[in-house]
Design a protein around this motif. Structure first.
Motif, PDB file in Angstrom:
ATOM      1  N   ASP A  48       0.730  -1.097  -0.148  1.00  0.00           N
ATOM      2  CA  ASP A  48      -0.055  -0.110   0.112  1.00  0.00           C
ATOM      3  C   ASP A  48       0.816   1.380   0.058  1.00  0.00           C
ATOM      4  O   ASP A  48       0.358   2.259   0.644  1.00  0.00           O
ATOM      5  CB  ASP A  48      -0.826  -0.341   1.234  1.00  0.00           C
ATOM      6  CG  ASP A  48      -0.304  -0.149   2.386  1.00  0.00           C
ATOM      7  OD1 ASP A  48       0.962  -0.585   2.492  1.00  0.00           O
ATOM      8  OD2 ASP A  48      -0.695  -0.232   3.480  1.00  0.00           O
ATOM      9  N   LEU A  49       2.113   1.067  -0.521  1.00  0.00           N
ATOM     10  CA  LEU A  49       3.085   2.200  -0.715  1.00  0.00           C
ATOM     11  C   LEU A  49       3.334   2.687  -2.015  1.00  0.00           C
ATOM     12  O   LEU A  49       3.516   1.940  -3.040  1.00  0.00           O
ATOM     13  CB  LEU A  49       4.405   1.995   0.093  1.00  0.00           C
ATOM     14  CG  LEU A  49       4.256   1.474   1.536  1.00  0.00           C
ATOM     15  CD1 LEU A  49       5.488   1.037   1.854  1.00  0.00           C
ATOM     16  CD2 LEU A  49       3.841   2.643   2.385  1.00  0.00           C
ATOM     17  N   CYS A  50       3.520   4.147  -2.234  1.00  0.00           N
ATOM     18  CA  CYS A  50       4.200   4.480  -3.225  1.00  0.00           C
ATOM     19  C   CYS A  50       5.495   4.945  -2.751  1.00  0.00           C
ATOM     20  O   CYS A  50       5.703   5.743  -1.892  1.00  0.00           O
ATOM     21  CB  CYS A  50       3.415   5.260  -4.241  1.00  0.00           C
ATOM     22  SG  CYS A  50       2.952   6.906  -3.519  1.00  0.00           S
ATOM     23  N   VAL A  51       6.673   4.925  -4.002  1.00  0.00           N
ATOM     24  CA  VAL A  51       7.834   5.049  -3.148  1.00  0.00           C
ATOM     25  C   VAL A  51       8.597   5.574  -4.385  1.00  0.00           C
ATOM     26  O   VAL A  51       8.610   5.536  -5.728  1.00  0.00           O
ATOM     27  CB  VAL A  51       8.654   3.810  -3.070  1.00  0.00           C
ATOM     28  CG1 VAL A  51       9.951   4.067  -2.517  1.00  0.00           C
ATOM     29  CG2 VAL A  51       7.844   3.034  -1.970  1.00  0.00           C
ATOM     30  N   THR A  52       9.393   6.681  -3.961  1.00  0.00           N
ATOM     31  CA  THR A  52      10.141   7.454  -5.131  1.00  0.00           C
ATOM     32  C   THR A  52      11.666   7.187  -4.489  1.00  0.00           C
ATOM     33  O   THR A  52      12.003   7.104  -3.342  1.00  0.00           O
ATOM     34  CB  THR A  52      10.075   9.011  -5.129  1.00  0.00           C
ATOM     35  OG1 THR A  52      10.219   9.454  -3.814  1.00  0.00           O
ATOM     36  CG2 THR A  52       8.737   9.385  -5.797  1.00  0.00           C
ATOM     37  N   ILE A  53      12.703   6.989  -5.479  1.00  0.00           N
ATOM     38  CA  ILE A  53      14.217   6.612  -4.971  1.00  0.00           C
ATOM     39  C   ILE A  53      14.921   7.860  -5.736  1.00  0.00           C
ATOM     40  O   ILE A  53      14.777   8.130  -6.996  1.00  0.00           O
ATOM     41  CB  ILE A  53      14.553   5.339  -5.624  1.00  0.00           C
ATOM     42  CG1 ILE A  53      13.578   4.366  -5.229  1.00  0.00           C
ATOM     43  CG2 ILE A  53      16.151   5.158  -5.465  1.00  0.00           C
ATOM     44  CD1 ILE A  53      13.945   2.946  -5.731  1.00  0.00           C
ATOM     45  N   GLY A  54      15.768   8.358  -4.925  1.00  0.00           N
ATOM     46  CA  GLY A  54      16.794   9.513  -5.486  1.00  0.00           C
ATOM     47  C   GLY A  54      18.147   9.161  -5.262  1.00  0.00           C
ATOM     48  O   GLY A  54      18.424   8.286  -4.544  1.00  0.00           O
ATOM     49  N   HIS A  55      18.915   9.812  -5.689  1.00  0.00           N
ATOM     50  CA  HIS A  55      20.414   9.357  -6.009  1.00  0.00           C
ATOM     51  C   HIS A  55      21.201  10.801  -5.770  1.00  0.00           C
ATOM     52  O   HIS A  55      20.686  11.977  -6.366  1.00  0.00           O
ATOM     53  CB  HIS A  55      20.842   8.453  -6.672  1.00  0.00           C
ATOM     54  CG  HIS A  55      20.661   9.075  -8.278  1.00  0.00           C
ATOM     55  ND1 HIS A  55      21.709   9.679  -8.896  1.00  0.00           N
ATOM     56  CD2 HIS A  55      19.627   9.217  -9.117  1.00  0.00           C
ATOM     57  CE1 HIS A  55      21.323  10.428  -9.995  1.00  0.00           C
ATOM     58  NE2 HIS A  55      19.952   9.841 -10.409  1.00  0.00           N
ATOM     59  N   GLY A  56      22.481  10.723  -5.347  1.00  0.00           N
ATOM     60  CA  GLY A  56      22.963  11.883  -5.269  1.00  0.00           C
ATOM     61  C   GLY A  56      24.535  11.599  -4.605  1.00  0.00           C
ATOM     62  O   GLY A  56      24.824  10.611  -3.951  1.00  0.00           O
ATOM     63  N   ALA A  57      25.372  12.497  -4.865  1.00  0.00           N
ATOM     64  CA  ALA A  57      26.822  12.395  -4.264  1.00  0.00           C
ATOM     65  C   ALA A  57      26.799  12.179  -2.656  1.00  0.00           C
ATOM     66  O   ALA A  57      27.792  11.476  -2.045  1.00  0.00           O
ATOM     67  CB  ALA A  57      27.838  13.566  -4.411  1.00  0.00           C
TER      68      ALA A  57
END
Ligand code: CA
Ligand code: ZN
Length: 302
Positions: A225-234
């Motif tokens: 029951d989740l929606c998920v965003t995935i971020g990346h960075g230094a």
């Protein structure tokens, strides 16, 4: 059902890659994946410092989805992840969170059954099969499979598991999806530099969402029951910021609410979590209950 074999691999996500298979939208396939060491470790005598590093982090593919073009979303239903029988873990001096304390490389063999992995003689845990590396072709650069980009790649997010649906922005014709680096288990952070690395057979359905009104720049995952965003960075801060802003934009599109209202909503019920801290690019995710969406029972896209 079509099976993509374990030896049909790439070491970088690149627009130059040739497809190993072509499927129709809606088709379900099985993708066999090697472990991240390309099975070069066979026993605890084999050390990661002695293997051929030009052959780590293979991804099986890429698979072309007929008709996929920039502006579309490639939706990937992970239906099942069948694990191999033996997982591997390693330590590497100067790598990972404990690198400065690690003087000698070490290899651990982790026996894996259908339901558990045996960490040692007295500790066993339920398996949590997850896909570490999965992505589509980048627009114009080539990104090694061990790295992360807006196209996906080595995200190491625990939510990329059986039952999850992944949404990728199509950047090149055919989408060109590839995957590898399955784990039988991994703690958020992947502190020592690996999960329980293992071969696998992944059954997944590839679906196309043509020219939707909103296309997220980076992968979005729907899980339970989740929606998920995935971020990346230094840095982890940067990765967190990217994941948070991606969630803000996703919710603005889905709910039409004002931005300040959404910011508070994320702050009230959104969980910011670490994916991994051990690669040059860190990854973080935001898990939001789908209950905040106008139709929580429906898929996030289209
Ligand atoms: Ca990984
Ligand atoms: Zn891995």
């Amino acid at each position: 059902m079509r099976i993509i074999k374990r030896d049909q691999i790439i070491y970088q996500f690149s627009p130059e890659n040739k497809p190993v298979a072509r499927v129709k939208p809606g088709e379900t396939i099985i993708v066999e994946t090697d472990d991240c060491f390309k099975s070069q470790l066979k026993s605890e005598k084999d050390l990661v410092t002695e293997i051929d590093f030009s052959e780590v982090n293979p991804a099986t593919g890429p698979v072309e989805v007929e008709g996929a073009k920039p502006g579309d979303i490639l939706a990937v239903d992970i239906q099942d992840i069948e694990l191999g029988e033996t997982g591997f873990m390693v330590t590497i001096p100067d790598e990972g969170a404990f690198g400065a304390r690690i003087t000698h490389p070490k290899t651990k063999v982790v026996p894996v059954s259908e339901s558990t992995f045996r960490f040692n003689a007295s500790l066993s845990f339920p398996v949590h099969p997850m896909i570490g590396v999965i992505g589509v072709s980048p627009e114009d650069e080539a990104v090694p499979c061990g790295e992360i980009g807006d196209h996906g790649g080595n995200m190491d997010a625990k939510v990329i598991t059986s039952g999850a649906t992944l949404y990728f922005k199509v950047r090149r014709e055919g989408g060109m999806i590839a995957l590898g680096d399955v784990h039988a288990g991994m703690g958020d952070g992947e502190a020592v530099i690996c999960g329980v690395e293992i071969t696998a057979r992944v059954r997944m359905k590839l679906e196309l969402i043509r020219s939707p009104a909103f296309v997220p720049e980076r992968p979005v995952v729907e899980y339970n029951d989740l929606c998920v965003t995935i971020g990346h960075g230094a840095s982890l801060d940067e990765a967190a910021h990217v994941a948070l802003v991606d969630m803000l934009e996703l919710l603005r599109y889905k709910t039409g609410m004002e931005e300040d209202e959404i910011s508070m909503l994320i702050s009230a019920v959104g969980d910011l979590k670490v994916c991994q801290i051990v690669d040059p690019q860190k990854t973080a995710r935001v898990e939001m209950p789908k209950a905040v969406l106008p139709d929580p029972a429906a898929f996030v896209f289209p």
